[in-house]
Design an enzyme around this catalytic site. Structure first.
Site, PDB file in Angstrom:
ATOM      1  N   ASP A 108       4.299   0.726   7.260  1.00  0.00           N
ATOM      2  CA  ASP A 108       4.481   1.377   5.966  1.00  0.00           C
ATOM      3  C   ASP A 108       3.543   0.712   4.961  1.00  0.00           C
ATOM      4  OD1 ASP A 108       5.479   2.378   3.523  1.00  0.00           O
ATOM      5  OD2 ASP A 108       7.525   2.428   4.283  1.00  0.00           O
ATOM      6  N   HIS A 113       3.303   1.398   1.512  1.00  0.00           N
ATOM      7  CA  HIS A 113       3.663   1.751   0.138  1.00  0.00           C
ATOM      8  C   HIS A 113       3.594   0.532  -0.774  1.00  0.00           C
ATOM      9  CE1 HIS A 113       5.138   5.247   2.316  1.00  0.00           C
ATOM     10  NE2 HIS A 113       4.805   5.881   1.211  1.00  0.00           N
TER      11      HIS A 113
END
Length: 137
Positions: free
Chosen positions: A11, A13
């Protein structure tokens, strides 16, 4: 209190992760941010290395479930983490899902606090309430 934080798995983000760090700092926590693309073992290594009281894992792409299944086993592997507060937040499922079922699932994985699609400040308020309740015991 010391907090190890970062984004689990594949991920990337980074913006939400940085906002988490800034918000924790503003509340007086000492933050050790591992960034994005972090493996579960790296989180636990950092907790031991820093003497952190809290492990706050973030995920926004919904893949945290696959990584989180090993939380209990890793916590048991690393000695002296009985009082470690384990928290996870973000988008913890692919699609919508039932929030109660998602929370139950992650608590079964070993997390004390589960913030599925909860805004950051609310989640941090929950953390502070949890800490106060623990102190009162």
């Amino acid at each position: 209190m010391k907090v190890v934080t970062g984004v689990v798995g594949n991920d990337i983000h980074v913006v939400a992760n940085r906002l988490m760090e800034l918000s924790l700092n503003a509340r007086g926590y000492e933050v050790f941010n591992l960034g994005v693309n972090t493996h579960l073992e790296e989180f636990f290594d950092a907790v031991v290395e820093t003497g952190a009281n809290i492990l706050l894992i973030s995920s926004l792409n919904g893949e945290a479930e696959g990584w989180s299944r090993e939380v209990k086993a890793l916590k048991a592997k690393y000695k002296g983490l009985d009082d470690l507060i384990l928290m996870i937040g973000g988008n913890l499922a692919v699609g919508r899902g039932d929030p109660e079922e998602i929370e139950r699932k992650y608590k079964n994985y070993g997390f004390d606090l589960v913030c599925h699609q909860i805004d950051l400040n609310t989640g941090l308020d929950w953390l502070e309430e949890f800490i106060e309740k623990r102190k009162a015991k």
